[in-house]
Design a protein around this motif. Structure first.
Motif, PDB file in Angstrom:
ATOM      1  N   ASP A  37       0.827  -1.211   0.000  1.00  0.00           N
ATOM      2  CA  ASP A  37       0.000   0.000   0.000  1.00  0.00           C
ATOM      3  C   ASP A  37       0.857   1.254   0.000  1.00  0.00           C
ATOM      4  O   ASP A  37       0.622   2.193  -0.761  1.00  0.00           O
ATOM      5  N   GLN A  86       2.620   1.602  -3.254  1.00  0.00           N
ATOM      6  CA  GLN A  86       1.681   1.998  -4.303  1.00  0.00           C
ATOM      7  C   GLN A  86       1.359   3.492  -4.215  1.00  0.00           C
ATOM      8  O   GLN A  86       1.334   4.192  -5.223  1.00  0.00           O
ATOM      9  N   GLN A  87       1.138   3.966  -2.990  1.00  0.00           N
ATOM     10  CA  GLN A  87       0.827   5.395  -2.838  1.00  0.00           C
ATOM     11  C   GLN A  87       2.039   6.245  -3.224  1.00  0.00           C
ATOM     12  O   GLN A  87       1.884   7.331  -3.789  1.00  0.00           O
ATOM     13  N   ASN A 127       1.996   6.515  -6.825  1.00  0.00           N
ATOM     14  CA  ASN A 127       0.937   7.462  -7.185  1.00  0.00           C
ATOM     15  C   ASN A 127       1.415   8.907  -7.020  1.00  0.00           C
ATOM     16  O   ASN A 127       1.139   9.768  -7.858  1.00  0.00           O
ATOM     17  N   THR A 135      -2.241  13.375  -2.931  1.00  0.00           N
ATOM     18  CA  THR A 135      -2.450  11.921  -2.949  1.00  0.00           C
ATOM     19  C   THR A 135      -2.781  11.385  -1.561  1.00  0.00           C
ATOM     20  O   THR A 135      -3.723  10.616  -1.393  1.00  0.00           O
ATOM     21  N   GLU A 175      -6.305   6.674  -8.304  1.00  0.00           N
ATOM     22  CA  GLU A 175      -5.369   5.651  -7.811  1.00  0.00           C
ATOM     23  C   GLU A 175      -5.243   5.631  -6.295  1.00  0.00           C
ATOM     24  O   GLU A 175      -5.257   4.550  -5.694  1.00  0.00           O
ATOM     25  N   PRO A 176      -5.119   6.815  -5.635  1.00  0.00           N
ATOM     26  CA  PRO A 176      -4.980   6.768  -4.169  1.00  0.00           C
ATOM     27  C   PRO A 176      -6.188   6.111  -3.487  1.00  0.00           C
ATOM     28  O   PRO A 176      -6.017   5.336  -2.542  1.00  0.00           O
ATOM     29  N   THR A 229      -6.301   2.324  -4.290  1.00  0.00           N
ATOM     30  CA  THR A 229      -5.274   1.612  -3.521  1.00  0.00           C
ATOM     31  C   THR A 229      -5.806   1.300  -2.121  1.00  0.00           C
ATOM     32  O   THR A 229      -5.625   0.198  -1.589  1.00  0.00           O
ATOM     33  N   GLN A 230      -6.476   2.271  -1.527  1.00  0.00           N
ATOM     34  CA  GLN A 230      -7.089   2.086  -0.211  1.00  0.00           C
ATOM     35  C   GLN A 230      -8.157   0.998  -0.255  1.00  0.00           C
ATOM     36  O   GLN A 230      -8.238   0.146   0.613  1.00  0.00           O
ATOM     37  N   SER A 233      -6.889  -2.531  -0.331  1.00  0.00           N
ATOM     38  CA  SER A 233      -6.412  -3.064   0.949  1.00  0.00           C
ATOM     39  C   SER A 233      -7.578  -3.485   1.859  1.00  0.00           C
ATOM     40  O   SER A 233      -7.381  -4.223   2.818  1.00  0.00           O
ATOM     41  N   LEU A 266      -4.612  -1.511 -11.353  1.00  0.00           N
ATOM     42  CA  LEU A 266      -4.148  -1.764  -9.985  1.00  0.00           C
ATOM     43  C   LEU A 266      -4.482  -3.181  -9.518  1.00  0.00           C
ATOM     44  O   LEU A 266      -4.215  -3.547  -8.379  1.00  0.00           O
TER      45      LEU A 266
END
Lengths: 294, 407
Positions: free
Chosen positions: A4, A7-8, A11, A256, B223-224, B227-228, B231, B256
């Protein structure tokens, strides 16, 4: 957890790369000409449309990107010739007049596309933004990778060019004090054109990346980047190229991470850059790498 | 030297008389404008739509739909031998402009009915003008639930957000078997309504929603958030409806590695553009789209061909629903008459109208139409092996439940 965070981070770097590309061009024009070139967003729009046009014509994204940068550069020349140069000739009040003129150019470009091309959102027939690679579970989109690499390469090239070449040094001299530089035999007018060409090429490239990233070309594509770049430039220190890079990274990260982790339901993403700017100005009014009194 | 008292009194009386006559004349004209049974030459219908600005693509198409429907009605003999004339008003997607254009339609141009071919925010602003003037108005594609909560002069031909949301929730829970969703929608009033009703129905059925974010209209970088979501281990994603936002969201989700079901909060626009934008990437996981029309029928395909030949490109829901709005309005006028009260009565008695955007079974007492929620999926059509293309197929149809319509 590691995935995570990784990935961030990807980003952040992807979006910051585009921010950098856009704000570096704007900063450069300001540093050399002392003009807040808000029409930069308009040049980005031209770059995005040109890229789509040339891609449909050639079906080659590299050729279309190069062509769109050239078209953006040509737009910069036209703006300099027909808008800024006549204003700069009049030494009185040019700072305010150029600012208003740049807003006028921005509106003209956006409304021009709206009027003659229409409000339609155009898409590329190829989904460039769909391609992603997997690095230890972290997905990196091709466009994010391109934004990061292009930001790194173009900014490094610009840096070396500014430090090592005669024209680059002349450009830096003009950015310090163009009247003094003129006394040393440098033609400021020529340098203004060079700054406008390079700055516009950055805007064009930002237009290419943004439109490919979201697979969307429309007249208002440059509006939000324009506002964000404005915050980045002031946050980084007005006229400072390294400041703009740092500013872009901070704004990219703030956007982000607040977007992902802020525990509120409605996220005012458009306002995040300005909140960061306000905090930055309270802590360091001249910007991160700005000079006092600037 | 002062004037004699009689002269002053005479002048005063003259002024009073003029004022009384003027007030009476204005009141008379206003009364006539509001209650007249339409002009003798034509029946004027005002169509308010965003023909300029970023929503122009749907506004212009709304005008086209109204124009074409009026032309068909007129070609078939009009209303009692008189033509319907469309008066077009551009609100530029601006609520203030929607109000002033509605006033212009009613008080300046004497329209006997209106169609709001504009979004929820603009329609919400304009609705009081029509309600206050007691002129019947049909909402073509705006979906906010509050649009019919007024004095009863508003009728909605398009599907209400609550019905779409609840229909999609039933489909997600029963057919797709989803139990744990994450939601991203924009701050658009319509989209929030669809999302809220979806989540309400979905949780009532036994599902849970573990992620709920509202982003600004026009957002393209998800994307942010995705991504959350990844998870959190969700099994379905709710996505914004407009293709300019749902396209990047889908591509980013698939990139993703989120291959779960994606459900669109009702496409307010551009299903074809969405397909063109996402390409085969989207097929990695299931996609469900609520459609305002059953685009898979032969009749609809034939219409679309005709539209393409006339205007170029594909039609939008703005066209379908504004076309249907005018046809329903014309049917009401034919059935009951052309005074505002008669048109209102005719509209409320509409039954089983079949148009471009499917079938309207009836209207509720509040002016909401009852219609089924059509759900489409996307598949790869390999009929021509050298040119495979993405097409929609009909995934399901959830019958409208009258209890889903807010009172």
């Amino acid at each position: 957890m590691f995935e995570d965070i990784g990935q961030q981070l990807v980003n952040v770097l992807g979006i910051s790369g585009i921010f950098m590309m856009f704000s570096i061009g704007m900063t450069m024009i300001y540093a050399v000409m002392r003009i807040f070139h808000l029409a930069h967003g308009g040049v980005m729009v031209i770059g995005a449309y040109a890229n789509l046009f040339f891609f449909l014509l050639t079906r080659n994204i590299i050729i279309s990107a190069i062509m769109s940068m050239l078209v953006a550069a040509a737009s910069g020349i036209l703006i300099q010739t027909f808008v800024y140069r006549p204003i700069l000739k009049n030494r009185v009040g040019w700072e305010k007049i150029t600012l208003i003129a740049s807003i006028g150019v921005l509106i003209t470009i956006q409304e021009g596309f709206l009027r003659f091309v229409g409000a339609t959102h155009f898409q590329y027939p190829v989904q460039f933004n769909a391609f992603a690679i997997d690095v230890f579970g972290i997905k990196i989109f091709g466009v994010q990778l391109a934004a990061m690499i292009l930001a790194l390469v173009t900014i490094l090239t610009l840096w070396i060019w500014l430090l090592k070449t005669r024209t680059g040094r002349a450009l830096r001299a003009v950015s310090q004090d163009w009247e003094l530089a003129a006394g040393q035999g440098i033609n400021p007018n020529k340098i203004f054109y060079i700054a406008m060409i390079i700055g516009s090429m950055f805007a064009g490239l930002a237009g290419v990346l943004t439109s490919v990233y979201y697979n969307d070309v429309y007249p208002a594509i440059g509006s939000l980047p324009n506002l964000i770049a404005f915050s980045i430039i002031i946050l980084g220190g007005v006229g400072s190229l390294p400041g703009s890079i740092i500013g872009a990274l901070i704004v990219g990260a703030a956007e982000t991470l607040t977007f992902a982790y802020l525990p509120i339901q409605t996220i005012p993403r458009g306002a995040i850059a300005f909140i960061i700017l306000l905090i930055g100005l309270v802590i360091r009014p001249q910007g991160i790498l700005g000079r006092k009194g600037n | 030297m002062t004037k004699p008292a009689t002269v002053v009194t005479k002048r005063l009386w003259a002024i009073v008389l003029i004022v009384v006559i003027a007030v009476a004349a204005v009141a008379g004209i206003a009364y006539y404008m509001l209650t007249r049974p339409a002009s003798l030459a034509e029946f004027r219908v005002g169509v308010i739509a965003p023909a300029t600005g970023s929503e122009a693509w749907i506004g212009i198409d709304s005008w086209r739909g109204a124009r074409d429907a009026a032309a068909e009605v007129n070609a078939a003999g009009g209303i009692n031998g008189l033509n319907i004339t469309i008066f077009e008003y551009d609100d530029a997607d601006n609520p203030t402009e929607a109000v002033s254009q509605s006033r212009r339609a009613i008080f300046s141009d004497g329209c006997i009915a209106g169609i709001l071919g504009t979004g929820s925010d603009t329609s919400l602003a304009a609705m009081s003008v029509w309600n206050d003037a007691k002129i019947p108005c049909v909402i073509s594609w705006a979906g906010h639930p509050d649009l019919t909560k007024g004095a009863g002069w508003m009728f909605r031909v398009g599907p209400i957000a609550d019905v779409i949301g609840r229909g999609l929730a039933v489909y997600a829970y029963d057919t797709l078997g989803l139990r744990k969703t994450g939601s991203i929608c924009t701050d658009d009033a319509y989209e929030i309504s669809v999302k809220d009703s979806f989540l309400d129905e979905f949780t009532t059925l036994g599902g849970t929603n573990v992620y709920d974010k509202v982003v600004e209209w026009g957002e393209k970088s998800y994307e942010p958030l995705l991504t959350q979501m990844k998870s959190l281990g969700i099994d379905g994603i709710l996505s914004p409806c407009d293709y300019t936002m749902s396209t990047p969201l889908t591509t980013q989700a698939r990139g993703l590695g989120l291959n779960q079901s994606i459900i669109y909060l009702g496409p307010s626009s551009g299903v074809q553009e969405f397909i063109d934008g996402v390409g085969e990437t989207a097929l990695v996981g299931p996609l469900s789209i609520n459609s305002y029309s059953d685009a898979t029928t032969e009749a609809f395909k034939a219409f679309e061909e005709g539209y393409g030949a006339k205007y170029g490109g594909a039609s939008s829901l703005g066209y379908w629903l504004t076309y249907d709005s005018l046809k329903i309005l014309a049917d009401a006028m034919k059935a009951e008459g052309t005074t505002p009260d008669q048109i209102k009565k005719g509209l409320s008695e509409t039954t089983n109208y079949v148009g471009l955007a499917g079938k309207v079974t009836s209207f509720t007492a509040g002016g909401e139409c009852l219609r089924a929620v059509i759900i489409l999926g996307i598949e790869l059509d390999t009929t021509v092996p050298s040119e495979p293309k993405l097409v929609f197929y009909k995934e399901g149809e959830i019958p409208a439940d009258p209890s889903w319509v807010p009172r």
